[in-house]
Design a protein around this motif. Structure first.
Motif, short mmCIF file in Angstrom:
data_model
loop_
_atom_site.label_atom_id
_atom_site.label_comp_id
_atom_site.label_asym_id
_atom_site.label_seq_id
_atom_site.Cartn_x
_atom_site.Cartn_y
_atom_site.Cartn_z
N ALA A 199 16.89 3.62 5.13
CA ALA A 199 17.71 3.34 3.96
C ALA A 199 19.08 2.84 4.39
CB ALA A 199 17.86 4.60 3.12
N GLY A 200 19.54 1.81 3.73
CA GLY A 200 20.88 1.29 4.00
C GLY A 200 20.97 0.28 5.11
N GLU A 201 19.93 0.12 5.90
CA GLU A 201 20.03 -0.86 6.98
C GLU A 201 19.93 -2.27 6.42
OE1 GLU A 201 16.33 -2.06 9.44
OE2 GLU A 201 16.10 0.10 9.14
N HIS A 202 20.49 -3.21 7.14
CA HIS A 202 20.43 -4.62 6.74
C HIS A 202 19.11 -5.18 7.22
CE1 HIS A 202 21.66 -8.60 5.62
NE2 HIS A 202 21.52 -9.04 6.87
N TRP A 203 18.21 -5.43 6.28
CA TRP A 203 16.88 -5.90 6.63
C TRP A 203 16.89 -7.41 6.81
CZ3 TRP A 203 12.63 -4.43 8.71
CH2 TRP A 203 11.46 -5.17 8.56
N ARG A 204 16.38 -7.87 7.94
CA ARG A 204 16.42 -9.29 8.27
C ARG A 204 15.04 -9.96 8.18
NH1 ARG A 204 21.28 -10.46 10.76
NH2 ARG A 204 22.52 -8.65 11.40
N GLY A 205 14.04 -9.24 7.73
CA GLY A 205 12.70 -9.77 7.73
C GLY A 205 12.45 -10.82 6.66
N GLN A 206 11.37 -11.57 6.84
CA GLN A 206 10.97 -12.60 5.89
C GLN A 206 10.48 -11.98 4.59
OE1 GLN A 206 7.97 -15.24 7.42
NE2 GLN A 206 7.64 -16.28 5.47
N PHE A 207 9.76 -10.85 4.71
CA PHE A 207 9.22 -10.14 3.56
C PHE A 207 9.81 -8.74 3.50
CE2 PHE A 207 5.41 -12.93 4.56
CZ PHE A 207 5.70 -13.85 3.56
N PRO A 208 9.76 -8.08 2.36
CA PRO A 208 10.36 -6.74 2.25
C PRO A 208 9.66 -5.71 3.13
CG PRO A 208 9.90 -7.68 0.07
CD PRO A 208 9.23 -8.55 1.07
N ALA A 209 10.44 -4.79 3.66
CA ALA A 209 9.90 -3.58 4.30
C ALA A 209 9.83 -2.53 3.20
CB ALA A 209 10.80 -3.14 5.44
N ARG A 210 8.65 -2.19 2.77
CA ARG A 210 8.49 -1.44 1.52
C ARG A 210 8.65 0.07 1.67
NH1 ARG A 210 3.63 -4.39 -1.87
NH2 ARG A 210 4.28 -6.55 -1.53
N GLN A 211 8.51 0.59 2.86
CA GLN A 211 8.55 2.04 3.06
C GLN A 211 9.79 2.42 3.86
OE1 GLN A 211 5.79 4.15 2.11
NE2 GLN A 211 6.82 6.03 2.75
N THR A 212 10.51 3.46 3.41
CA THR A 212 11.66 3.94 4.18
C THR A 212 11.30 5.20 4.94
OG1 THR A 212 12.52 5.32 2.38
CG2 THR A 212 13.28 3.02 2.48
N ARG A 213 12.01 5.38 6.04
CA ARG A 213 11.85 6.61 6.81
C ARG A 213 12.23 7.83 5.96
NH1 ARG A 213 12.25 8.05 12.72
NH2 ARG A 213 12.61 10.31 12.71
N GLU A 214 13.26 7.66 5.15
CA GLU A 214 13.72 8.77 4.31
C GLU A 214 12.64 9.24 3.35
OE1 GLU A 214 17.26 6.86 6.03
OE2 GLU A 214 15.41 6.11 5.13
N ALA A 215 11.84 8.31 2.83
CA ALA A 215 10.74 8.70 1.95
C ALA A 215 9.68 9.48 2.72
CB ALA A 215 10.11 7.45 1.32
N CYS A 216 9.37 9.03 3.91
CA CYS A 216 8.39 9.73 4.76
C CYS A 216 8.85 11.16 5.03
CB CYS A 216 8.20 8.99 6.08
SG CYS A 216 7.52 7.33 5.93
N GLU A 217 10.11 11.31 5.39
CA GLU A 217 10.63 12.64 5.72
C GLU A 217 10.64 13.54 4.48
OE1 GLU A 217 13.62 11.30 9.38
OE2 GLU A 217 14.37 11.44 7.31
N ALA A 218 10.95 12.97 3.32
CA ALA A 218 10.97 13.77 2.09
C ALA A 218 9.58 14.28 1.75
CB ALA A 218 11.54 12.93 0.94
N VAL A 219 8.57 13.44 1.91
CA VAL A 219 7.20 13.86 1.64
C VAL A 219 6.78 14.96 2.61
CG1 VAL A 219 4.78 13.14 1.67
CG2 VAL A 219 6.50 11.69 0.56
N ALA A 220 7.10 14.78 3.88
CA ALA A 220 6.74 15.79 4.88
C ALA A 220 7.38 17.14 4.56
CB ALA A 220 7.15 15.31 6.27
N ARG A 221 8.65 17.11 4.13
CA ARG A 221 9.33 18.37 3.77
C ARG A 221 8.68 19.02 2.55
NH1 ARG A 221 14.12 15.38 5.10
NH2 ARG A 221 14.34 14.78 2.91
#
Length: 445
Positions: A199-221
């Motif tokens: 979250a918050g990083e400047h994404w430079r890719g051609q297409f969106p990066a749809r999943q955030t690490r923060e979402a993964c961590e929230a689900v795991a918690r």
């Protein structure tokens, strides 16, 4: 403890169309505006599920969502009767109407992230519906998915969570970015969460990066997982830029085996090392890597070789890859599959299955299913009407043949009679699947 890995396939909805709404999904964009075949689509999906049920696997279904989503159009400022809203949106906001009509809930791999009871602190099976906030047509799914999961997975042994906050920090695409490895389905495992960005990083890719690490961590918690048995891996940007909008386009796994493309992970060596460390004391992971030289990333994505079901078949000591027929028709993937099964590796068979209607919209056999590991008591608590039997299959096929159009164009979405037809179909389905007469919004008034 003894357990089975069940597959719950999304029933393809009556409004299946090629609206081309998913930026970064090459197949979706390529077929934008073409005529679809809803009846053929739903029957293809049901046939795939029935083949696995006939082979002895536990197979279930998840219901389509109501489309068009009139609530979305009302929140966007349209007023009047439902018919008037559809007609007005068709005239002044046709792109929004396409979003409201999308049958994307068919791709049940995005329905939720699932953690079996063997992995959770409270010993319950946990399901978190994905919020899918990256695209408009999918961002409307979460609450209805939660309702559906609650009607299918009944009882105190299940914990169905609400979706994560609908904000880009917690962008969550569900099980399409999640893999679980284990020695046996009923034992403790390693849960692998793959994210495209923080979250918050400047994404430079051609297409969106749809999943955030923060979402993964929230689900795991929220699932109460042992974080020492969780691995958080960044997806390869080269794969995303090539069109791998979800990790399951370049990676699939089951039991001890992880089958993945060379470009699947940003730091492959670190990713595999972390998986081995998390599995230490439980099992030794088996990695089957497909080199870029053998299968170029473009072929991997267009054929959806990795968007296949990797399955432990009853009576077989090697796994079966249930792959789309496009993987047989693509030279590099067909040749690779022949070499793969000729060896002594963990994957012994490749079965090619026809789900062309889904594939043309950007979803293969793996997209169509949500994997749920169930122990005996949990399986007995699942809504039995949602488990696929010979009788249920026959009833669903008859239902689809009665209610679904043979063809559907994007222009047909402006016809309010399509909404009426869809509602009639869904009203009948709630009885077949024992979902209750108040399941869909139109049933609640």
């Amino acid at each position: 403890m003894s357990a089975v890995e069940a597959n719950f396939d999304g029933i393809i909805g009556p409004t299946h169309n090629y609206g081309g709404l998913s930026f970064g999904n090459i197949a979706s964009d390529k077929n934008r505006g073409e005529a679809s075949a809803p009846r053929a689509a739903v029957l293809e999906g049901l046939r795939k599920a029935k083949q696995l049920a006939d082979a002895g696997l536990v197979q279930g279904v998840l219901p389509p969502q109501e489309r068009p989503d009139i609530g979305l159009l009302r929140r966007a400022g349209f007023t009047g009767s439902d018919k008037q809203i559809v007609e007005a949106a068709a005239k002044t906001a046709p792109e929004l109407l396409r979003n409201a009509y999308s049958a994307s809930p068919m791709w049940a791999a995005n329905a939720a992230t699932v953690s079996p009871s063997a992995d959770t602190a409270d010993g319950r099976l946990h399901l978190t519906p994905a919020n899918l906030v990256t695209t408009l047509h999918r961002s409307i799914e979460g609450p209805a998915t939660q309702r559906a999961l609650s009607r299918v997975f009944r009882g105190d042994c299940f914990a169905v969570h609400p979706p994560l906050p609908a904000q880009s920090t917690f962008a969550d695409e569900g099980a399409a970015n999640h893999v679980r490895l284990c020695a046996e389905h009923g034992g403790p495992g390693v849960e692998i969460f793959v994210y495209g960005r923080e979250a918050g990083e400047h994404w430079r890719g051609q297409f969106p990066a749809r999943q955030t690490r923060e979402a993964c961590e929230a689900v795991a918690r929220s699932h109460g997982l042992d974080l020492e048995r969780c691995v958080f891996i960044r997806q390869g940007q080269a794969a995303i830029d090539a069109g791998a909008f979800h990790n399951d386009v370049v990676c699939v796994g089951t039991l001890k085996t992880l089958f993945f493309h060379e470009l699947a992970f940003e730091d492959k060596a670190a990713a595999l090392k972390a998986i081995r460390a998390a599995a230490d004391g439980l099992f030794e992971p088996i990695f089957v890597e497909v080199p870029q030289a053998d299968v170029p990333i473009g072929d991997a994505i267009s054929s959806y070789l990795f968007n296949s079901q990797l399955l432990a078949m009853p009576g077989d000591d090697r796994l079966m890859l249930n792959a789309p027929v496009e993987s047989e028709e693509t030279i590099s993937t067909r040749d690779y599959c022949a070499r793969l099964t000729a060896g002594n590796g963990p994957i012994g068979t490749v079965n090619f299955v026809d789900v062309r209607q889904s594939m043309r919209n950007g979803g293969g056999p793996a997209c169509l299913r949500l994997r749920v590991v169930l122990i005996k008591d949990e399986l007995s608590s699942v809504n039995p009407a949602c488990l696929l039997t010979d009788e249920t299959y026959a009833a669903l096929c008859k239902w689809a043949e009665r209610h679904y159009r043979e063809t559907l164009s994007v222009a047909d979405l402006s016809d309010p009679s399509l909404m009426d037809e869809s509602r009639q179909a869904l009203d009948a389905l709630t009885g077949l699947l024992d979902l209750g007469s108040d399941f869909y919004p139109f049933q609640r008034g």
